[in-house]
Design an enzyme around this catalytic site. Structure first.
Site, PDB file in Angstrom:
ATOM      1  N   CYS A  40      30.387-105.797 -57.829  1.00 47.70           N
ATOM      2  CA  CYS A  40      29.409-105.302 -58.814  1.00 47.70           C
ATOM      3  C   CYS A  40      29.356-106.232 -60.033  1.00 47.70           C
ATOM      4  CB  CYS A  40      29.816-103.884 -59.212  1.00 47.70           C
ATOM      5  SG  CYS A  40      28.877-103.148 -60.545  1.00 47.70           S
ATOM      6  N   HIS A  41      28.284-106.081 -60.804  1.00 49.90           N
ATOM      7  CA  HIS A  41      28.094-106.904 -62.006  1.00 49.90           C
ATOM      8  C   HIS A  41      29.221-106.777 -63.007  1.00 49.90           C
ATOM      9  CE1 HIS A  41      24.017-108.191 -61.266  1.00 49.90           C
ATOM     10  NE2 HIS A  41      23.875-107.047 -60.637  1.00 49.90           N
ATOM     11  N   THR A  42      29.776-105.589 -63.099  1.00 51.61           N
ATOM     12  CA  THR A  42      30.812-105.362 -64.102  1.00 51.61           C
ATOM     13  C   THR A  42      32.041-106.221 -63.801  1.00 51.61           C
ATOM     14  OG1 THR A  42      29.957-103.138 -64.198  1.00 51.61           O
ATOM     15  CG2 THR A  42      32.002-103.525 -65.359  1.00 51.61           C
ATOM     16  N   HIS A  62      36.038-102.156 -58.550  1.00 53.72           N
ATOM     17  CA  HIS A  62      35.963-100.734 -58.926  1.00 53.72           C
ATOM     18  C   HIS A  62      35.055 -99.929 -58.000  1.00 53.72           C
ATOM     19  CE1 HIS A  62      32.546-102.643 -60.830  1.00 53.72           C
ATOM     20  NE2 HIS A  62      31.953-101.475 -60.837  1.00 53.72           N
ATOM     21  N   GLU A  63      34.552-100.565 -56.928  1.00 53.68           N
ATOM     22  CA  GLU A  63      33.665 -99.812 -56.024  1.00 53.68           C
ATOM     23  C   GLU A  63      34.376 -99.576 -54.696  1.00 53.68           C
ATOM     24  OE1 GLU A  63      29.699-101.299 -55.480  1.00 53.68           O
ATOM     25  OE2 GLU A  63      29.224-101.078 -57.590  1.00 53.68           O
ATOM     26  N   CYS A  92      39.235 -84.866 -65.100  1.00 54.94           N
ATOM     27  CA  CYS A  92      40.502 -84.124 -65.166  1.00 54.94           C
ATOM     28  C   CYS A  92      40.296 -82.631 -65.009  1.00 54.94           C
ATOM     29  CB  CYS A  92      41.248 -84.425 -66.465  1.00 54.94           C
ATOM     30  SG  CYS A  92      40.567 -83.580 -67.924  1.00 54.94           S
ATOM     31  N   CYS A  95      39.733 -81.386 -69.936  1.00 55.36           N
ATOM     32  CA  CYS A  95      39.438 -81.816 -71.308  1.00 55.36           C
ATOM     33  C   CYS A  95      38.122 -81.184 -71.773  1.00 55.36           C
ATOM     34  CB  CYS A  95      39.389 -83.341 -71.403  1.00 55.36           C
ATOM     35  SG  CYS A  95      37.907 -84.080 -70.671  1.00 55.36           S
ATOM     36  N   CYS A  98      35.188 -82.455 -69.800  1.00 57.14           N
ATOM     37  CA  CYS A  98      35.137 -81.954 -68.416  1.00 57.14           C
ATOM     38  C   CYS A  98      34.706 -80.490 -68.377  1.00 57.14           C
ATOM     39  CB  CYS A  98      36.487 -82.110 -67.726  1.00 57.14           C
ATOM     40  SG  CYS A  98      36.782 -83.780 -67.130  1.00 57.14           S
ATOM     41  N   CYS A 106      35.003 -87.915 -69.136  1.00 58.44           N
ATOM     42  CA  CYS A 106      36.342 -87.333 -69.235  1.00 58.44           C
ATOM     43  C   CYS A 106      37.178 -88.109 -70.245  1.00 58.44           C
ATOM     44  CB  CYS A 106      37.020 -87.375 -67.865  1.00 58.44           C
ATOM     45  SG  CYS A 106      38.731 -86.814 -67.871  1.00 58.44           S
ATOM     46  N   ARG A 110      41.292 -92.048 -71.014  1.00 64.34           N
ATOM     47  CA  ARG A 110      40.373 -93.065 -71.482  1.00 64.34           C
ATOM     48  C   ARG A 110      41.049 -94.248 -72.191  1.00 64.34           C
ATOM     49  NH1 ARG A 110      35.008 -92.552 -71.308  1.00 64.34           N
ATOM     50  NH2 ARG A 110      33.820 -93.714 -72.841  1.00 64.34           N
ATOM     51  N   CYS A 169      30.000 -96.512 -57.628  1.00 66.53           N
ATOM     52  CA  CYS A 169      29.405 -97.042 -58.861  1.00 66.53           C
ATOM     53  C   CYS A 169      27.888 -96.995 -58.817  1.00 66.53           C
ATOM     54  CB  CYS A 169      29.917 -98.453 -59.129  1.00 66.53           C
ATOM     55  SG  CYS A 169      29.231 -99.180 -60.626  1.00 66.53           S
ATOM     56  N   ARG A 362      24.014-105.277 -52.144  1.00 67.76           N
ATOM     57  CA  ARG A 362      25.451-105.232 -52.386  1.00 67.76           C
ATOM     58  C   ARG A 362      26.205-106.015 -51.302  1.00 67.76           C
ATOM     59  NH1 ARG A 362      25.300-103.970 -57.007  1.00 67.76           N
ATOM     60  NH2 ARG A 362      26.476-102.325 -58.048  1.00 67.76           N
TER      61      ARG A 362
HETATM   62  N1  LIG Z   1      25.397 -96.950 -66.607  1.00 63.46           N
HETATM   63  C1  LIG Z   1      26.293 -97.194 -65.677  1.00 63.46           C
HETATM   64  O1  LIG Z   1      27.253 -96.438 -65.494  1.00 63.46           O
HETATM   65  C2  LIG Z   1      26.135 -98.402 -64.806  1.00 63.46           C
HETATM   66  C3  LIG Z   1      26.792 -98.489 -63.570  1.00 63.46           C
HETATM   67  C4  LIG Z   1      26.536 -99.606 -62.762  1.00 63.46           C
HETATM   68  C5  LIG Z   1      25.702-100.607 -63.194  1.00 63.46           C
HETATM   69  N2  LIG Z   1      25.107-100.497 -64.421  1.00 63.46           N
HETATM   70  C6  LIG Z   1      24.170-101.504 -64.919  1.00 63.46           C
HETATM   71  O2  LIG Z   1      22.899-101.230 -64.350  1.00 63.46           O
HETATM   72  C7  LIG Z   1      22.141-102.431 -64.300  1.00 63.46           C
HETATM   73  C8  LIG Z   1      21.600-102.619 -62.886  1.00 63.46           C
HETATM   74  O3  LIG Z   1      22.650-102.796 -61.968  1.00 63.46           O
HETATM   75  P1  LIG Z   1      22.342-103.281 -60.474  1.00 63.46           P
HETATM   76  O4  LIG Z   1      23.627-103.374 -59.773  1.00 63.46           O
HETATM   77  O5  LIG Z   1      21.257-102.446 -59.908  1.00 63.46           O
HETATM   78  O6  LIG Z   1      21.803-104.756 -60.810  1.00 63.46           O
HETATM   79  P2  LIG Z   1      20.836-105.767 -60.005  1.00 63.46           P
HETATM   80  O7  LIG Z   1      20.957-107.074 -60.705  1.00 63.46           O
HETATM   81  O8  LIG Z   1      21.108-105.701 -58.558  1.00 63.46           O
HETATM   82  O9  LIG Z   1      19.393-105.182 -60.258  1.00 63.46           O
HETATM   83  C9  LIG Z   1      18.667-105.418 -61.422  1.00 63.46           C
HETATM   84  C10 LIG Z   1      17.220-105.562 -61.040  1.00 63.46           C
HETATM   85  O10 LIG Z   1      16.437-105.692 -62.242  1.00 63.46           O
HETATM   86  C11 LIG Z   1      15.376-106.555 -61.946  1.00 63.46           C
HETATM   87  N3  LIG Z   1      14.808-107.088 -63.190  1.00 63.46           N
HETATM   88  C12 LIG Z   1      15.311-108.060 -63.985  1.00 63.46           C
HETATM   89  N4  LIG Z   1      14.477-108.309 -65.006  1.00 63.46           N
HETATM   90  C13 LIG Z   1      13.424-107.493 -64.844  1.00 63.46           C
HETATM   91  C14 LIG Z   1      12.214-107.305 -65.567  1.00 63.46           C
HETATM   92  N5  LIG Z   1      11.940-108.027 -66.648  1.00 63.46           N
HETATM   93  N6  LIG Z   1      11.343-106.369 -65.129  1.00 63.46           N
HETATM   94  C15 LIG Z   1      11.614-105.645 -64.015  1.00 63.46           C
HETATM   95  N7  LIG Z   1      12.742-105.789 -63.282  1.00 63.46           N
HETATM   96  C16 LIG Z   1      13.630-106.714 -63.700  1.00 63.46           C
HETATM   97  C17 LIG Z   1      15.975-107.620 -61.064  1.00 63.46           C
HETATM   98  O11 LIG Z   1      14.985-108.290 -60.300  1.00 63.46           O
HETATM   99  C18 LIG Z   1      16.926-106.789 -60.190  1.00 63.46           C
HETATM  100  O12 LIG Z   1      16.326-106.404 -58.972  1.00 63.46           O
HETATM  101  C19 LIG Z   1      23.092-103.545 -64.747  1.00 63.46           C
HETATM  102  O13 LIG Z   1      22.864-103.767 -66.134  1.00 63.46           O
HETATM  103  C20 LIG Z   1      24.453-102.930 -64.541  1.00 63.46           C
HETATM  104  O14 LIG Z   1      25.425-103.498 -65.380  1.00 63.46           O
HETATM  105  C21 LIG Z   1      25.294 -99.415 -65.204  1.00 63.46           C
HETATM  106 ZN   LIG Z   2      29.937-101.197 -60.725  1.00 63.76          ZN
HETATM  107 ZN   LIG Z   3      38.514 -84.570 -68.429  1.00 67.96          ZN
END
Ligand SMILES: NC(=O)c1ccc[n+]([C@@H]2O[C@H](COP(=O)([O-])OP(=O)(O)OC[C@H]3O[C@@H](n4cnc5c(N)ncnc54)[C@H](O)[C@@H]3O)[C@@H](O)[C@H]2O)c1
Ligand SMILES: [Zn+2]
Ligand SMILES: [Zn+2]
Length: 368
Positions: A40-42, A62-63, A92, A95, A98, A106, A110, A169, A362
């Site tokens: 994943c990106h993270t 983490h996935e 948990c 808390c 939760c 949670c 943390r 994730c 993925r």
């Molecule tokens: N909130 C959370 O808990 C959580 C969990 C996981 C991931 N994320 C975040 O969510 C986001 C997406 O994750 P992902 O795994 O799907 O990423 P990804 O890179 O696979 O998908 C992102 C998509 O956005 C598109 N995109 C980029 N610029 C764009 C634009 N200007 N207009 C339209 N589309 C555009 C890309 O083409 C791509 O398909 C990331 O920022 C990631 O860090 C958040």
């Molecule tokens: Zn992730």
């Molecule tokens: Zn909790």
């Protein structure tokens, strides 16, 4: 025990596959044998050094999805042989957060988790006698991991673990953004910005909630095709005129619900401005870069638009991840098309390359 794991030793350098020591699970902890883990990106964000709260050395990942091998003292909700999905967002059940149905954040572990420690402030991982931290409390780029019981969701053993890993994730984040955070109402019009794992999850979540129209915006035609296959009713190739186009498509008003899943603050702004006056709700799931801010003209808010964020889709992991996995088992969503590449642990850096090249949704590491 000794295990193989992908260790972040130095920011900006490729992950190193090392044999590391993993101690026994202590009270409240569980030893899990990983079967699959998404990239994943993270993970990459931390590996690159861009994340200001990152630490090293650490085992990333983490996935994860796997099988319980051993339980520590006092563990009651899991038994050896259970199939589990790892949760960077634990539950948990005790808390104040939760106990509230308003959040999934949670508070139990943390502070230590953010620093890369297990709840007692120590690590089970070490390399040549030196402690190695537990990334996101999960460290699933490894053959085995030790995690708190409260950070593992027990799932139906019939679910293939390779697909189940996606629920750890991105997929749950998207599904939950639509189903938990926004609680999309049947018959509504939704716009999803981004058709990666998170955005596709949101498209599916909107569909499962009975949305009438689901407009998906992405830069990639291939990803938009995939979005259509999973429930998008219309697609738009993103650009500077996206808001105008959405307003045109929605009688000049905008959508009831918008979702941002790109991490680009310019797109977040478009998602706010595409939400309908009066009641439009914009849910932000993307993670912006360090120091970036979201610009909103206050008039958009005064005229009734609302903005909220969503971490892990508001999903209370132990209760809800099993329910989401059940949706897949029941045939309501098809997970297999999102596993674009399967890799070995040794190929983890290739997983980062594929992600940077946007090759597939993925890459999933399979442990043999
Ligand atoms: N909130 C959370 O808990 C959580 C969990 C996981 C991931 N994320 C975040 O969510 C986001 C997406 O994750 P992902 O795994 O799907 O990423 P990804 O890179 O696979 O998908 C992102 C998509 O956005 C598109 N995109 C980029 N610029 C764009 C634009 N200007 N207009 C339209 N589309 C555009 C890309 O083409 C791509 O398909 C990331 O920022 C990631 O860090 C958040
Ligand atoms: Zn992730
Ligand atoms: Zn909790």
């Amino acid at each position: 025990m000794q295990i193989r794991a992908a260790v972040l030793e130095q920011f900006g350098a490729p992950l190193a596959i090392r044999t590391v020591d993993l101690d026994e699970p202590r009270a409240g902890e569980v030893l899990v044998r990983l079967v699959a883990c998404g990239v994943c990106h993270t993970d990459l964000y931390t590996a690159s050094g861009a994340d200001p709260s990152g630490y090293a050395p650490t085992v990333l990942g983490h996935e994860g999805a796997g099988v319980v091998e051993k339980i520590g003292d006092g563990v009651t909700s899991l038994a050896v042989g259970d199939h589990v999905v790892t949760l960077f967002s634990p539950q948990c059940r005790e808390c104040i957060h939760c106990l509230s149905d308003r959040t999934n954040l949670c508070l139990a572990i943390r502070e230590q988790q953010n620093k890369g420690y297990l709840p007692d402030g120590t690590t089970r991982l070490s390399l040549d006698g030196e402690p190695v931290r537990h990334f996101m409390g999960t460290s699933t780029f490894a053959e085995y991991t030790v995690m708190p019981e409260i950070a593992l969701a027990k799932i139906n053993p019939e679910a293939p673990l390779e697909g189940a890993a996606l629920f750890a994730c991105g997929l749950s984040t998207g599904l939950g953004a639509a189903m938990n955070t926004a609680k999309v109402a049947a018959g509504s019009t939704c716009v999803v910005f981004g058709a990666g794992m998170v955005g596709l999850g949101a498209v599916i979540g909107c569909r499962l909630q009975g949305a009438d129209r689901i407009i998906c915006v992405d830069l990639s035609e291939d990803r938009l095709t995939l979005a259509t296959q999973h429930g998008a009713t219309e697609t738009i190739v993103g650009g500077p005129d996206t808001v105008e186009r959405i307003l045109e498509e929605t009688g000049g008003f905008g959508a009831d619900y918008t979702f941002e899943a790109t991490g680009n603050v310019g797109v977040m702004r478009q998602a706010v401005e595409s939400a309908r006056m009066g009641w439009g709700l914009c849910t932000v799931a993307g993670v912006a870069g360090k120091g970036e801010t979201l610009d909103i003209v206050p008039r958009y808010l005064i005229t009734g638009r609302r903005v909220c964020g969503s971490s892990f889709g508001g999903v209370k992991g132990r209760d809800q991840v099993p329910e989401l996995v059940k949706l897949a088992l029941d045939g309501q969503l098809d997970v297999a098309p999102f596993v674009s590449h399967t890799l070995t642990l040794d190929e983890v850096n290739r997983g980062f390359e594929l992600m940077e090249a946007q090759d597939g949704i993925r890459s999933v590491i399979q442990f043999t």
